[in-house]
Design an enzyme around this catalytic site. Structure first.
Site, PDB file in Angstrom:
ATOM      1  CG  ASN A 188      -1.908   1.006   1.313  1.00 40.54           C
ATOM      2  OD1 ASN A 188      -1.653   2.083   0.484  1.00 40.54           O
ATOM      3  ND2 ASN A 188      -2.415   1.435   2.363  1.00 40.54           N
ATOM      4  CE  LYS A 230      -0.074   3.386   4.660  1.00 37.41           C
ATOM      5  NZ  LYS A 230       0.162   3.584   6.183  1.00 37.41           N
ATOM      6  CG  HIS A 282      -5.564   2.364   5.182  1.00 32.22           C
ATOM      7  ND1 HIS A 282      -5.260   3.201   6.172  1.00 32.22           N
ATOM      8  CD2 HIS A 282      -4.746   1.406   5.053  1.00 32.22           C
ATOM      9  CE1 HIS A 282      -4.130   2.804   6.430  1.00 32.22           C
ATOM     10  NE2 HIS A 282      -3.701   1.727   5.826  1.00 32.22           N
ATOM     11  CD  GLU A 328      -2.702   5.800   6.710  1.00 28.19           C
ATOM     12  OE1 GLU A 328      -2.481   5.848   5.505  1.00 28.19           O
ATOM     13  OE2 GLU A 328      -1.532   5.241   7.519  1.00 28.19           O
ATOM     14  CD  GLU A 366      -3.403  -2.174   7.409  1.00 23.55           C
ATOM     15  OE1 GLU A 366      -2.249  -2.562   6.792  1.00 23.55           O
ATOM     16  OE2 GLU A 366      -3.904  -1.084   7.094  1.00 23.55           O
ATOM     17  N   GLY A 416       3.193   2.642  10.908  1.00 20.85           N
ATOM     18  CA  GLY A 416       4.244   3.444  10.667  1.00 20.85           C
ATOM     19  C   GLY A 416       4.844   3.804  11.997  1.00 20.85           C
ATOM     20  CB  SER A 419       5.594  -1.570  12.011  1.00 23.67           C
ATOM     21  OG  SER A 419       5.115  -0.194  12.259  1.00 23.67           O
TER      22      SER A 419
HETATM   23  P1  13P Z   1       3.173   0.730   7.445  1.00 25.26           P
HETATM   24  O1  13P Z   1       3.587  -0.837   7.025  1.00 25.26           O
HETATM   25  O2  13P Z   1       3.962   1.641   7.148  1.00 25.26           O
HETATM   26  O3  13P Z   1       3.121   0.494   9.183  1.00 25.26           O
HETATM   27  O4  13P Z   1       1.873   0.577   7.343  1.00 25.26           O
HETATM   28  C1  13P Z   1       0.936  -0.187   7.248  1.00 25.26           C
HETATM   29  C2  13P Z   1      -0.539  -0.097   6.471  1.00 25.26           C
HETATM   30  O5  13P Z   1      -1.161   0.979   6.872  1.00 25.26           O
HETATM   31  C3  13P Z   1      -0.626  -0.708   5.312  1.00 25.26           C
HETATM   32  O6  13P Z   1      -1.894  -0.401   4.902  1.00 25.26           O
END
Ligand code: 13P
Length: 246
Positions: free
Chosen positions: A5, A7, A92, A94, A160, A166, A204
């Site tokens: 992903n 983003k 997601h 976010e 997640e 992150g 992560s």
């Molecule tokens: P990270 O791998 O950067 O923690 O992000 C995970 C994520 O949100 C994947 O959709």
């Protein structure tokens, strides 16, 4: 199943560098579903290069809207299929937090997308909810949108935890495994066709910790953010999943 992903990251130059690194690092193996979800802008460019290099990577998107027409800025499921995308991420955290995406809205999107592309539905609790031991209640609530539905086997869930995205922090592999078992049980008992979904872990994941997750029985793959932005680290995670480089 290993999915990147991206983003809101990427550029034409980055895609070129990424593919070069990926091809230098990836150890061939058949069967694993490897997907990448770049920003919409780069789907066609990415797909052209993947086809040119003959790579077995599916292109997907990070979200889809619930209908077409007078909906400025939206992208519809028909457009996604038209551009040869095979999957979409939905829900997601976010999107939920930054763009106020509700369960109700995600449910409508899921209904539209689920029979047309492979849907990856993201769920997860916040740090506060985790601290209050509310994780399972939160997940059950997020999973309620598929209750009573007929769900195809192409559907998967990405667990997640928001506090792991992150941050470099993750639950232990054993704790994730328990949660994945819980998710599979909830989906099996609540869907009309008693589907047991693929459950990915996201938050992560990197080259150093991937093996510890993939060893667990109920962790069927990963949804990867930061570590997917480099072709080398993403390919290494795919290699680890495929039992190479272990
Ligand atoms: P990270 O791998 O950067 O923690 O992000 C995970 C994520 O949100 C994947 O959709």
């Amino acid at each position: 199943m290993i999915v990147a992903n991206w983003k809101c990251n990427g550029s034409k130059k980055m895609i070129q560098d990424w593919l070069r690194q990926y091809m230098d690092t990836f150890i061939s193996s058949t069967g694993t579903y490897v997907g990448i979800a770049p920003p919409y802008m780069y789907v066609e460019h990415f797909l052209n290069l993947i086809n040119e290099y003959g790579l077995d990577i599916k292109l997907g998107v990070q979200d889809v809207d619930k209908s077409s027409g007078a909906r400025t800025s939206a992208i519809s499921i028909d457009m996604i299929q038209d551009m040869d995308c095979k999957f979409t991420i939905l829900g997601h955290s976010e999107k939920r937090v930054i763009f106020n995406e509700s369960n109700e809205n995600i449910s409508k999107k899921l209904d539209i997308a689920i029979d047309k592309v492979d849907a990856i539905y993201c769920i997860g609790e916040s740090a506060e909810e985790n601290n209050k031991n509310q994780t399972k209640d939160i997940l059950e609530n997020q999973l309620s949108i598929i209750k009573g539905k007929i769900i195809p086997s192409s559907f998967s869930i990405a667990y997640e935890p928001v506090w792991a995205i992150g941050t470099g922090n993750t639950p232990t592999p054993e704790d994730i495994n328990d949660i994945h078992k819980f998710i599979k049980d909830v989906v099996q008992s609540s869907t009309e066709n008693n589907i047991v979904p693929t459950v990915l872990y996201g938050g992560s994941v990197n080259e150093a910790n991937a093996e510890s997750f993939f060893k667990q029985n109920y962790i069927d793959g990963a949804l990867i953010g930061g570590a997917s932005l480099e072709g080398k680290s993403f390919a290494n995670i795919v290699n680890i999943f495929n039992g190479k480089n272990l």
